[in-house]
Scaffold this active site. Structure first.
Site, PDB file in Angstrom:
ATOM      1  N   ASP A 406      28.468  43.622  35.550  1.00  0.00           N
ATOM      2  CA  ASP A 406      29.201  42.983  36.646  1.00  0.00           C
ATOM      3  C   ASP A 406      29.819  44.057  37.543  1.00  0.00           C
ATOM      4  O   ASP A 406      29.934  45.228  37.168  1.00  0.00           O
ATOM      5  CB  ASP A 406      30.292  42.084  36.069  1.00  0.00           C
ATOM      6  CG  ASP A 406      30.607  40.893  36.948  1.00  0.00           C
ATOM      7  OD1 ASP A 406      30.340  40.969  38.165  1.00  0.00           O
ATOM      8  OD2 ASP A 406      31.115  39.880  36.420  1.00  0.00           O
ATOM      9  N   GLU A 409      28.602  46.841  42.722  1.00  0.00           N
ATOM     10  CA  GLU A 409      28.414  47.242  44.124  1.00  0.00           C
ATOM     11  C   GLU A 409      28.809  48.702  44.405  1.00  0.00           C
ATOM     12  O   GLU A 409      28.113  49.323  45.224  1.00  0.00           O
ATOM     13  CB  GLU A 409      29.218  46.307  45.041  1.00  0.00           C
ATOM     14  CG  GLU A 409      28.775  44.868  45.011  1.00  0.00           C
ATOM     15  CD  GLU A 409      29.293  44.132  43.791  1.00  0.00           C
ATOM     16  OE1 GLU A 409      28.643  43.172  43.361  1.00  0.00           O
ATOM     17  OE2 GLU A 409      30.336  44.526  43.248  1.00  0.00           O
ATOM     18  N   ASP A 482      28.988  35.501  42.902  1.00  0.00           N
ATOM     19  CA  ASP A 482      29.963  34.424  42.690  1.00  0.00           C
ATOM     20  C   ASP A 482      29.916  33.439  43.853  1.00  0.00           C
ATOM     21  O   ASP A 482      30.739  33.492  44.775  1.00  0.00           O
ATOM     22  CB  ASP A 482      31.364  35.015  42.545  1.00  0.00           C
ATOM     23  CG  ASP A 482      31.467  35.966  41.358  1.00  0.00           C
ATOM     24  OD1 ASP A 482      30.593  35.904  40.474  1.00  0.00           O
ATOM     25  OD2 ASP A 482      32.421  36.771  41.313  1.00  0.00           O
TER      26      ASP A 482
END
Length: 791
Positions: A406, A409, A482
């Protein structure tokens, strides 16, 4: 502000204030226009042949055109001469693999120099200093604009001198644009739009642009980039920082060929473990070991197919340390129990660290962190070693089967969301303004390399919400982030996923039901349960099939009003496993794409260019998700084919037209192309379960057809050494004969023979997901060719 901005050596752009001054000093308006808007003079242009192509100088600007393959050209333009040795960036394969070279010829005609390969004609104008790519038949594919095609604006970013770089292209009026990663605008065809390429939650930056005209442009930088087609006849590609205009031009003309060439440049995709093509159960979050074990046990007790369960975040005592909190007293024991029940386990692990964690203290002491961020620097090989040795390796040794990476980025710190955060930082690989988007690639690459060095018997599976060039080669799947749990969110994921597939990346998934709930306790809302059912129906036709969301309950039985629908579709996914796993082999062996927008297979049909709400699932099944609430029908487009079979009824429709299809809540419109061969397995509860029944081979007549059934051990990398089998299947429409050819290859535990039920589909026959009770023929296949005629 300076009155003059350098845009190309020898050329200048004039500021508005200076324009006004010049205009006032000039004579008549006519004279002013003729002088002011005249194209600036071009500096001297010279060219020379090179071993790999040719070089061109336009004043001080240096252009190098390399022939990598007959259909792949590497274009690099530097604003000034440089003696620096150009190194392949980390996302590229070694130059011997990525750009081995191909034969070419160079000639000069009038005011242009022409480079020709076996597939392309490349013309560089000595008058304008621009380049044009054409087919050998003379069809123009792409050309730079005549006037000042390339610009370099000197800037200083993060304490280093660099350039804003831009290239400007002129376009055909009718082509569509696709790829560029994954974005949430809802657009499928990007023609007329501007797309920002900067990593963020739900937004994935992969600067690979595919055109329906038959070419692709791989903009070879990790810098924050804008692809600007606001004026539809111009395509301007602009990057925040770089020392050159650098791109690969790829000719197909078909999109499968473009993606094949892209993977030749950046890497090919390995097989995932077979269990990863089954159902993932997940939610935010399971809070204890007992809860996880209870969920898995109930799936088995209720005989609902399941292959993996996911432990989301906050299992740790301190994020970044491999220490579980007291709710997980015996993790190895938990994993053993799951494995005994044939359930695999994936753990959420972040690149972000709690500043109080022991690993963070050591990380920063060694300067392995990204400055002013609580994240390790994945571009630093030593930091990647640290991340594996001090965190992931210790978890891997407990028995975890996969890692959910997760916040890849990355994000700077919690709870800040990361929006292209590396652009204003210095990182190990260099200026973050030039490497803004690279983190997810180097992050996943480091784990994959260490995993492969640790064991060859367990295939890599990583899940991450960000991606970049080359990442398809590390065994990582991307999920769309998300997203909202609404029909708006569902609609936008379909188009986003199709463009992601056209970005050269084959494995993708979404949070079924969306991550963010529309309100508290959405599972109690019948409208949300309807949405969940529609998303679930769509989800079984994504390459990876996974539910997740920020909901108190997220298991199939929690959706009581639609539970039978969910169970039926879950079982259909598992019945399709022989088909899906065979397509996975094509991804690895042929650079295939499983989830296929219609423009991939019907590129020259203008009706497909804007269709972003339908797709082919492999070569056979056209999927049309239902994306509106309370719908009982939906309009869809059937491309050209001799016939299309309604999967649910067996009735046929003509291709090349729109139809209005039935779509009650328990039915997603599915159509099978004539000439398809679809292998279905028996009903099973996990992918490695020994089949208790035969393979059912469904034949959809009306055209010749082929299918190769792939089988292997399901895990480990022995398949790379040839430990697998392929069974070729061919349907002849003219002779009405199915030929199952000689099996090629062997692997451990390969069955000596396979019972195959052959079913010829027709209206009312084999018209559902259930096994067919009365097949047309049954054969025992022992590896030698068999021919069977239609009864």
């Amino acid at each position: 502000m300076s009155a003059v901005r350098v845009i190309r050596p020898g050329l200048f752009s004039i500021s508005s204030s200076l324009v006004l001054t010049i205009f006032c000093l000039l004579g008549s308006p006519t004279d002013a226009r003729s002088q002011l808007w005249e194209t600036p003079p071009l500096p001297p242009v010279k060219y020379a042949a090179a071993a790999d192509g040719m070089t061109v100088s336009v004043g001080a600007e240096q252009v190098h055109i390399s022939v990598c393959r007959s259909a792949v050209i590497h274009f690099v333009a530097d604003p000034e001469p440089s003696n620096a040795i150009r190194q392949n960036p980390p996302w590229m394969l070694d130059s011997k693999e990525s750009c081995p070279g191909a034969k070419f010829q160079i000639s000069q005609a009038a005011d242009e120099v022409i480079l020709t390969t076996d597939a392309l004609k490349i013309e560089f104008s000595l008058k304008w200093g621009n380049i044009q790519y054409s087919t050998l038949a003379g069809e123009t594919l792409l050309r730079e604009r005549n006037s000042i095609p390339r610009t370099y604006e000197p800037v200083e970013l993060n304490g280093e001198k660099t350039f804003h770089v831009e290239d400007r292209f002129a376009l055909d009026f009718s082509e569509g644009f696709y790829g560029l990663g994954q974005h949430q605008s809802g657009l499928f065809n990007y023609r007329g739009a501007t797309v920002e390429l900067g990593q963020n939650n739900t937004d994935v930056a992969i600067p690979l642009l595919l055109s329906s005209k038959g070419y692709a442009l791989m903009w070879n930088t990790a810098s924050l980039t804008h692809v600007d087609n606001r004026f539809p006849l111009e395509l301007n590609v602009h990057s925040l920082a770089g020392h050159s205009v650098d791109y690969y031009f790829i000719y197909g003309p078909e999109m499968d060929q473009m993606i094949h060439e892209y993977r030749n440049l950046t890497g090919h995709t390995p097989m995932l473990p077979q269990w990863a093509y089954g159902f993932f159960q997940s939610k935010d979050r399971y809070v204890s070991q007992d809860e996880v074990l209870g969920i898995a046990k109930r799936y088995r007790e209720e005989h609902i197919p399941l292959d993996a369960i996911v432990q989301d975040w906050f299992w740790w005592k301190a994020e970044g340390d491999p220490v579980f909190n007291s709710n997980f007293p015996d993790v190895p024991g938990e994993l053993k129990q799951l494995h005994d029940e044939h359930v695999h386990a994936m753990l959420s692990v972040w690149g972000l660290f709690d500043t109080k964690s022991q690993n963070y203290q050591e990380l920063t002491a060694k300067h392995f962190d990204v400055p002013t961020a609580h994240v390790y620097d994945s571009t630093n090989p030593e930091a990647r070693d640290f991340y594996w040795n001090n965190l992931v390796s210790k978890l891997f040794s407990q028995g975890w089967d996969a890692f959910w990476l997760d916040s890849a980025e990355p994000e700077e710190y919690w709870p800040h969301m990361g929006d292209a955060i590396l652009s204003n930082k210095q990182i190990e690989i260099g200026n973050g303004a030039e490497y803004t988007n690279v983190f997810p690639f180097t992050h996943t690459l480091g784990i994959q390399q260490h995993w492969r060095a640790t064991t060859n018997q367990k295939r890599v599976f990583l899940l991450t919400r960000s991606a970049f060039f080359g990442q398809q080669r590390v065994g990582a799947t991307v999920w769309s982030g998300d997203v909202y749990g609404s029909y708006w969110g569902l609609r936008h994921q379909v188009a986003a996923g199709l463009n992601f597939a056209l970005s050269g990346y084959p494995y993708w998934t979404t949070d079924i039901g969306g991550y963010w709930p529309p309100h508290d306790n959405p599972v109690d809302d019948p409208k949300f349960q309807e949405l969940y059912a529609r998303w679930f129906e769509y989800g079984i036709f994504c390459p990876i099939f996974r539910t997740h969301g920020h909901r108190p309950q997220n298991e199939i039985w929690a959706f009581d009003k639609v539970r039978p629908i969910l169970v039926d579709y879950d079982k259909l996914r598992y019945r399709l496993m022989p088909y899906i796993y065979s397509l996975a082999w094509r991804v690895t062996n042929e650079d295939y794409t499983i989830q296929r927008p219609l423009v991939m297979d019907w590129r020259t049909d203008p009706n497909t260019r804007d269709v972003g709400d339908e797709f082919m699932f492999g070569p056979a099944i056209l999927v049309s998700p239902v994306l509106q609430p309370d719908a009982t029908r939906r309009t869809l487009y059937l491309p050209d084919s001799p016939a299309w079979y309604d999967f649910w009824t067996g009735a046929t429709q003509k291709g090349g037209r729109e139809i209005d299809a039935d779509a009650p809540l328990d039915r997603i419109p599915l159509y099978v192309r004539a000439g398809s061969i679809i292998p279905l397995g028996p009903e099973i509860e996990y992918t490695s379960e020994k089949p208790a029944g035969p393979i059912e081979l469904r034949i959809y007549t009306g055209s010749d057809g082929t299918f190769d059934l792939y089988q292997d051990a399901g895990d480990g990398y022995d398949y790379e050494k040839g430990a697998h089998s392929v069974i070729p299947m061919r349907w002849s429409e003219s002779t009405k004969t199915l030929t199952i050819g000689d099996r090629r290859g062997v692997y451990r535990e390969m069955p000596a023979s396979i019972q195959i039920n052959i079913v010829w589909v027709s209206a009312g026959h084999a018209a559902s997901a259930a096994p067919v009770a009365n097949p047309g023929k049954t054969v025992e296949y022992a590896g030698k060719a068999i021919s069977v005629e239609e009864p």
